[in-house]
Enzyme design. Sequence first.
Site, PDB file in Angstrom:
ATOM      1  N   MET A 286      -5.715  -1.202   3.289  1.00 25.08           N
ATOM      2  CA  MET A 286      -5.312  -0.762   4.631  1.00 25.08           C
ATOM      3  C   MET A 286      -5.633   0.707   4.884  1.00 25.08           C
ATOM      4  O   MET A 286      -5.005   1.332   5.744  1.00 25.08           O
ATOM      5  CB  MET A 286      -3.810  -1.015   4.817  1.00 25.08           C
ATOM      6  CG  MET A 286      -3.371  -2.439   4.529  1.00 25.08           C
ATOM      7  SD  MET A 286      -1.584  -2.627   4.660  1.00 25.08           S
ATOM      8  CE  MET A 286      -1.366  -4.271   3.928  1.00 25.08           C
ATOM      9  N   SER A 287      -6.582   1.267   4.143  1.00 30.08           N
ATOM     10  CA  SER A 287      -6.853   2.702   4.289  1.00 30.08           C
ATOM     11  C   SER A 287      -8.318   3.008   3.997  1.00 30.08           C
ATOM     12  O   SER A 287      -9.162   2.120   4.042  1.00 30.08           O
ATOM     13  CB  SER A 287      -5.960   3.484   3.312  1.00 30.08           C
ATOM     14  OG  SER A 287      -6.374   3.260   1.974  1.00 30.08           O
TER      15      SER A 287
ATOM     16  N   HIS B  24       4.735   8.263  -1.219  1.00 30.51           N
ATOM     17  CA  HIS B  24       3.916   9.379  -0.755  1.00 30.51           C
ATOM     18  C   HIS B  24       4.769  10.638  -0.619  1.00 30.51           C
ATOM     19  O   HIS B  24       5.850  10.591  -0.061  1.00 30.51           O
ATOM     20  CB  HIS B  24       3.299   9.062   0.622  1.00 30.51           C
ATOM     21  CG  HIS B  24       2.232   8.003   0.581  1.00 30.51           C
ATOM     22  ND1 HIS B  24       0.920   8.293   0.362  1.00 30.51           N
ATOM     23  CD2 HIS B  24       2.304   6.667   0.716  1.00 30.51           C
ATOM     24  CE1 HIS B  24       0.210   7.174   0.378  1.00 30.51           C
ATOM     25  NE2 HIS B  24       1.032   6.172   0.588  1.00 30.51           N
TER      26      HIS B  24
ATOM     27  N   ASN C 133      -3.338  -6.057  -7.086  1.00 26.16           N
ATOM     28  CA  ASN C 133      -2.953  -7.474  -7.017  1.00 26.16           C
ATOM     29  C   ASN C 133      -4.175  -8.262  -6.593  1.00 26.16           C
ATOM     30  O   ASN C 133      -5.099  -7.692  -6.028  1.00 26.16           O
ATOM     31  CB  ASN C 133      -1.835  -7.671  -5.965  1.00 26.16           C
ATOM     32  CG  ASN C 133      -2.244  -7.141  -4.601  1.00 26.16           C
ATOM     33  OD1 ASN C 133      -2.136  -5.940  -4.325  1.00 26.16           O
ATOM     34  ND2 ASN C 133      -2.746  -8.012  -3.759  1.00 26.16           N
TER      35      ASN C 133
ATOM     36  N   ALA D 201      -4.874   1.928  -3.337  1.00 23.15           N
ATOM     37  CA  ALA D 201      -4.411   0.700  -3.971  1.00 23.15           C
ATOM     38  C   ALA D 201      -4.875  -0.441  -3.067  1.00 23.15           C
ATOM     39  O   ALA D 201      -4.783  -0.331  -1.842  1.00 23.15           O
ATOM     40  CB  ALA D 201      -2.893   0.709  -4.070  1.00 23.15           C
TER      41      ALA D 201
ATOM     42  N   SER E  24      -1.532   5.169  -2.719  1.00 21.38           N
ATOM     43  CA  SER E  24      -0.182   4.743  -3.104  1.00 21.38           C
ATOM     44  C   SER E  24      -0.054   4.642  -4.616  1.00 21.38           C
ATOM     45  O   SER E  24      -0.850   3.976  -5.271  1.00 21.38           O
ATOM     46  CB  SER E  24       0.130   3.359  -2.517  1.00 21.38           C
ATOM     47  OG  SER E  24       0.044   3.388  -1.124  1.00 21.38           O
TER      48      SER E  24
ATOM     49  N   HIS F 247      -1.770   6.101   7.814  1.00 21.36           N
ATOM     50  CA  HIS F 247      -2.350   4.762   7.968  1.00 21.36           C
ATOM     51  C   HIS F 247      -2.333   4.342   9.436  1.00 21.36           C
ATOM     52  O   HIS F 247      -1.403   4.671  10.182  1.00 21.36           O
ATOM     53  CB  HIS F 247      -1.548   3.737   7.149  1.00 21.36           C
ATOM     54  CG  HIS F 247      -1.497   4.030   5.680  1.00 21.36           C
ATOM     55  ND1 HIS F 247      -0.550   4.864   5.128  1.00 21.36           N
ATOM     56  CD2 HIS F 247      -2.281   3.617   4.656  1.00 21.36           C
ATOM     57  CE1 HIS F 247      -0.751   4.937   3.819  1.00 21.36           C
ATOM     58  NE2 HIS F 247      -1.796   4.201   3.510  1.00 21.36           N
TER      59      HIS F 247
ATOM     60  N   TYR G 149      -1.701   1.403  10.468  1.00 21.61           N
ATOM     61  CA  TYR G 149      -0.580   0.491  10.728  1.00 21.61           C
ATOM     62  C   TYR G 149       0.732   1.221  11.004  1.00 21.61           C
ATOM     63  O   TYR G 149       1.698   0.633  11.479  1.00 21.61           O
ATOM     64  CB  TYR G 149      -0.383  -0.508   9.564  1.00 21.61           C
ATOM     65  CG  TYR G 149      -0.001   0.120   8.247  1.00 21.61           C
ATOM     66  CD1 TYR G 149       1.274   0.624   8.016  1.00 21.61           C
ATOM     67  CD2 TYR G 149      -0.919   0.201   7.211  1.00 21.61           C
ATOM     68  CE1 TYR G 149       1.615   1.210   6.811  1.00 21.61           C
ATOM     69  CE2 TYR G 149      -0.590   0.775   6.003  1.00 21.61           C
ATOM     70  CZ  TYR G 149       0.677   1.281   5.811  1.00 21.61           C
ATOM     71  OH  TYR G 149       1.003   1.859   4.611  1.00 21.61           O
ATOM     72  N   GLU G 150       0.779   2.528  10.699  1.00 17.84           N
ATOM     73  CA  GLU G 150       2.000   3.283  10.995  1.00 17.84           C
ATOM     74  C   GLU G 150       2.103   3.604  12.485  1.00 17.84           C
ATOM     75  O   GLU G 150       3.125   4.108  12.940  1.00 17.84           O
ATOM     76  CB  GLU G 150       2.020   4.583  10.181  1.00 17.84           C
ATOM     77  CG  GLU G 150       2.205   4.346   8.690  1.00 17.84           C
ATOM     78  CD  GLU G 150       2.103   5.640   7.889  1.00 17.84           C
ATOM     79  OE1 GLU G 150       3.139   6.289   7.695  1.00 17.84           O
ATOM     80  OE2 GLU G 150       0.976   5.988   7.477  1.00 17.84           O
TER      81      GLU G 150
ATOM     82  N   HIS H 254       5.259  -4.568  -1.794  1.00 16.30           N
ATOM     83  CA  HIS H 254       4.841  -3.173  -1.929  1.00 16.30           C
ATOM     84  C   HIS H 254       5.262  -2.622  -3.298  1.00 16.30           C
ATOM     85  O   HIS H 254       4.565  -1.802  -3.887  1.00 16.30           O
ATOM     86  CB  HIS H 254       5.462  -2.342  -0.789  1.00 16.30           C
ATOM     87  CG  HIS H 254       4.938  -0.932  -0.731  1.00 16.30           C
ATOM     88  ND1 HIS H 254       3.595  -0.637  -0.660  1.00 16.30           N
ATOM     89  CD2 HIS H 254       5.567   0.263  -0.746  1.00 16.30           C
ATOM     90  CE1 HIS H 254       3.427   0.679  -0.625  1.00 16.30           C
ATOM     91  NE2 HIS H 254       4.614   1.245  -0.681  1.00 16.30           N
TER      92      HIS H 254
HETATM   93  N1  HPA Z   1      -4.104  -6.334   0.888  1.00 18.98           N
HETATM   94  C1  HPA Z   1      -4.138  -5.210   1.634  1.00 18.98           C
HETATM   95  N2  HPA Z   1      -3.760  -4.026   1.179  1.00 18.98           N
HETATM   96  C2  HPA Z   1      -3.344  -3.954  -0.088  1.00 18.98           C
HETATM   97  C3  HPA Z   1      -3.278  -5.074  -0.920  1.00 18.98           C
HETATM   98  C4  HPA Z   1      -3.679  -6.331  -0.406  1.00 18.98           C
HETATM   99  O1  HPA Z   1      -3.655  -7.381  -1.083  1.00 18.98           O
HETATM  100  N3  HPA Z   1      -2.794  -4.637  -2.124  1.00 18.98           N
HETATM  101  C5  HPA Z   1      -2.603  -3.300  -2.015  1.00 18.98           C
HETATM  102  N4  HPA Z   1      -2.922  -2.876  -0.780  1.00 18.98           N
END
Ligand code: HPA
Length: 273
Positions: free
Chosen positions: A210-211, A60, A234, A112, A29, A82, A84-85, A246
């Site tokens: 998440m990837s 994307h 973050n 990310a 991302s 992903h 989660y999709e 996001h």
């Molecule tokens: N958690 C999960 N996935 C993420 C995060 C996070 O804090 N930041 C960017 N992708």
Amino acid sequence: MFYDDVMQSVAYIRQQIKAEPVLGIVLGSGLGSLVDAMEERESIPYKDIPFFPQSNLAGHADQLVFGRIAGTKVVAMQGRFHYYEGFTMKQVTYPIFVLKQLGVKDLIVTNACGGINPSFVPGDLMLIDDYINTLGNNPLIGPNDERFGPRFPDMSDPYAKELRAFAAATARQQGIEHRHGVYAIFSGPCFESAAEIRALHVMGADAVGMSTVPETIVANYLGMRVLGIACITNMATGIAKTKHSHEEVLAIANRSSRALCQWVQTMIEKWPA
Ligand code: HPA
């Protein structure tokens, strides 16, 4: 049959493009700008490739981009799938099977993610040393096709030691600051709870996202070497002072993408084949 689907995807791509990529790059991302460094670019939208999954996530572009970086033939995935999709683990990792059959030997995966190690700050780049899979699922579950790889693949060096050493040496030469650590995958799509992050910290995770882990598992299974670079966008829940979004993730990833691109580009110039 899964094998035949993959070969049909490969046949379609070969009809469109003469490229014979040896290096694959998965762009996370906000990190898609690496394609700007590619010469003789040609792209194929995922939606045109038979049996390829499709997604619609902001940030994307959803295409395979073929080209050269410093003479090396590369293929970049601009957009990934992903868990989660709602994709199955086989769909999430489908492109990796295709890349392997196109001739790709090594894979660079980027993402990310959130920082758990308290010494990290947003914007840091982290070389991934190892992973923790908390999904309770695995892309290799199901009947095994020996044409792809073994039933019980080894995962003692999922991010190839020699590539990590090479990446660290390149970063030192280039003056690119970086961290290294363990990446844990959480399914998402919600960000983690503070208690989950405390648990991941105890488990030995330095970052969470998440990837990346499904692709890493499949690439190793297929006999590819993998290099993983995570962009800490973050601090994770409970460590961060503010709530996540996001938009924040994309903004910080975009800011770090210059250093990441420089790092990856200079590595490819001297890539240890
Ligand atoms: N958690 C999960 N996935 C993420 C995060 C996070 O804090 N930041 C960017 N992708």
